[in-house]
Design a protein around this motif. Structure first.
Motif, PDB file in Angstrom:
ATOM      1  N   GLU A   1      -2.268   2.141  -6.178  1.00  0.00           N
ATOM      2  CA  GLU A   1      -3.170   2.460  -4.706  1.00  0.00           C
ATOM      3  C   GLU A   1      -1.997   3.043  -3.668  1.00  0.00           C
ATOM      4  OE1 GLU A   1      -5.393  -0.501  -4.266  1.00  0.00           O
ATOM      5  OE2 GLU A   1      -5.372   0.981  -5.609  1.00  0.00           O
TER       6      GLU A   1
ATOM      7  N   PRO B   1      -4.846   6.274  -1.829  1.00  0.00           N
ATOM      8  CA  PRO B   1      -6.495   5.143  -1.935  1.00  0.00           C
ATOM      9  C   PRO B   1      -7.357   6.145  -1.819  1.00  0.00           C
ATOM     10  CG  PRO B   1      -4.931   5.561   0.918  1.00  0.00           C
ATOM     11  CD  PRO B   1      -4.245   6.130  -0.661  1.00  0.00           C
TER      12      PRO B   1
ATOM     13  N   GLY C   1     -10.698  -6.348  -1.074  1.00  0.00           N
ATOM     14  CA  GLY C   1     -10.670  -5.079  -1.998  1.00  0.00           C
ATOM     15  C   GLY C   1     -12.242  -4.235  -1.932  1.00  0.00           C
TER      16      GLY C   1
END
Length: 507
Positions: A175, A178, A340
């Motif tokens: 993460e 990105p 998300g």
């Protein structure tokens, strides 16, 4: 170590593993969402994760515990070494076969994706990356069974935390990038699952090498009748122990015909597995050795009494959990996963699946207990027949009901498959004279059901004030529900001091 302390240690390890699993899956949903890439990754992840659940919950224990537990220490250590070596060689061969036939395996796991060749190719790729974890997880499970047999529960209970912990670290690291495409992100996660399985094996191996008693003696395996019988019993034991997971695997195959169905089923199943996995770990690690001891000594009444106590514990865990998940399905799906790449539509679909799966939770929990009695008697054939009956029922019902009610129908078909499975097990126990629920168990079941209904009513009333609670409010509802159930169970007599007395005795 007393049974209650053993149960608490095993329960702590199982509970922590499920909590980390929740965190892992929340991060999966955030990182991958519920689109084609998520479906491909979760379809590929389903097979090694199924093996991890089955063997991690003691799937090989029914074959290992009765045989190795009956041998002298030196003979038991020698046979244990032979088993580990033979399993390692066999698993290497299977893994090599999977690498060569991953395309066919991908179609078998998600036939509904046949019209999407790119997505099916991703399933094959992620299967190749994730499947090596099966070698490490299975060998670690054998080691854990040997540790449990000698009353050494700590490492066996806590080692599985390495798998979920490792995957969480991998997701967090990914993460931080990105811009990384979803396809590549899922590939790295599949590879990370194999590395995490290796970490689990290292922890269990270190524990086996320590201690005063030598648990394993390695040599060139001797194909003895005992080893042959144990290995031949290993596969049926896995099928019988992993019945519920196999039902979900069949449901996954059906769900692959629905857009995002594989993802929705995966996330909902992870929620249901929290109470079910806890009961499975307790049954295989603590209940099975006790039942096997009673069977060897011919203490039929003690065996039935232990079975009834376990049924009472199973209902105490599963009935309130089932009703709570049914009432809170939408808030749970939204709070846990909706962020998300995971959108509101995905939360609604996951909630529908969660409702259908929660209905079968009490029956699946009871089946875990029933199967342990058959395992203790070495009656693996009957347990396998029951599992196959449940698989057939799941395939027919989930496919048929899926066309009527969509993903909810698929989940309901899985729950009804569990009902068929439990019914066959109950019939087999009755035929053997080992199904004898007494009045005390019947009264306890009624009281647990009443306390669970009061809890569900309280939660439903609270939801009217806030139909879509925040994370803090949902936590408050869960804690309040537990408090209401605990108070009602105590006042109604569903739980008494006498219930704990047998568990504190030395085994």
């Amino acid at each position: 170590m007393s049974v209650i302390r053993s149960s608490l240690l095993v329960g702590l390890g199982a509970g922590l593993s499920r909590v980390l699993g929740f965190v892992r899956d929340v991060l999966f949903a955030q990182a991958l969402g519920a689109g084609p890439v998520a479906d491909a990754f979760l379809a590929a992840f389903r097979l090694p994760n199924l093996v991890r659940r089955v063997v991690g919950e003691g799937g090989l224990n029914p074959a290992l515990v009765p045989v190795i537990g009956s041998l002298a220490p030196k003979a038991a250590a020698t046979l244990s070494g032979d088993v580990i070596v033979v399993f390692a060689l066999a698993l290497l061969g299977v893994t090599g076969l999977v690498q060569l036939t991953a395309g066919l395996l991908a179609f078998a796991l998600a036939p509904g994706l046949a019209g999407e060749p790119d997505t099916l190719a991703l399933v094959a790729l992620y299967t190749r990356l994730a499947f090596p974890s099966v070698i490490c997880i299975t060998l670690a499970s054998i080691g854990a069974a040997l540790l449990n047999l000698h009353g050494r529960f700590r490492a066996a209970s806590l080692a599985p935390l390495a798998v979920n912990g490792g995957l969480i670290l991998a997701i967090v690291a990914l993460e931080l990038r990105p811009a990384l495409p979803l396809v590549e992100k899922a590939g790295w996660l599949a590879a990370a699952s194999s590395l995490a399985g290796f970490a689990q094996l290292v922890i269990v191996g270190a524990a086996m090498l320590g201690g005063d008693v030598r648990l394993v003696r390695f040599r060139r395996p001797v194909w003895s009748p005992v080893l042959k019988g144990l290995l031949l019993a290993g596969f049926p034991a896995l099928v019988a122990s992993g019945a519920v997971q196999l039902f979900v695997l069949v449901g996954t195959q059906v769900a692959s015909f629905w857009p995002s169905g594989v993802s929705w089923l995966y996330y909902a199943d992870r929620v249901v597995q929290l109470p079910l996995g806890l009961m499975a770990a307790l049954a295989s690690s603590v209940l099975l050795p006790e039942l096997a001891l009673h069977h060897r000594t011919g203490a039929r009444e003690a065996l039935v009494a232990a079975q009834n106590r376990a049924i009472g514990l199973g209902l105490l865990l599963s009935l309130p959990a089932s009703l709570a998940l049914l009432v809170l399905s939408r808030p749970i799906a939204s709070v846990l996963f909706q962020r998300g790449a995971f959108e509101a539509e995905d939360a609604a679909g996951t909630a529908l699946v969660l409702m259908g799966l929660s209905l079968g939770l009490p029956v699946a929990t009871l089946a875990k207990v029933f199967s342990q009695t058959l395992f203790a008697r070495g009656a693996l054939r009957g347990a396998v027949v029951a599992a196959l009956g449940g698989i057939a029922a799941t395939a027919l019902l989930s496919f048929g009901l899926g066309f009527v009610w969509g993903v909810f129908g698929i989940a309901l078909g899985i729950s009804l498959g569990s009902v068929v499975h439990a019914g066959i097990l109950m019939w087999l126990l009755r035929q053997a004279g080992l199904w004898a629920p007494d009045r005390a168990l019947s009264r306890k079941a009624a009281r647990i059901a009443s306390a669970s209904a009061l809890m569900a009513g309280g939660i439903a009333a609270a939801l009217r004030l806030s139909p879509m609670p925040s994370t803090v409010a949902l936590a408050g509802l869960c804690i309040g529900g537990v408090a209401v159930f605990a108070g009602a169970a105590w006042l109604l007599g569903a739980v008494t001091r006498q219930d704990l007395a047998p568990l504190t005795k030395k085994p």
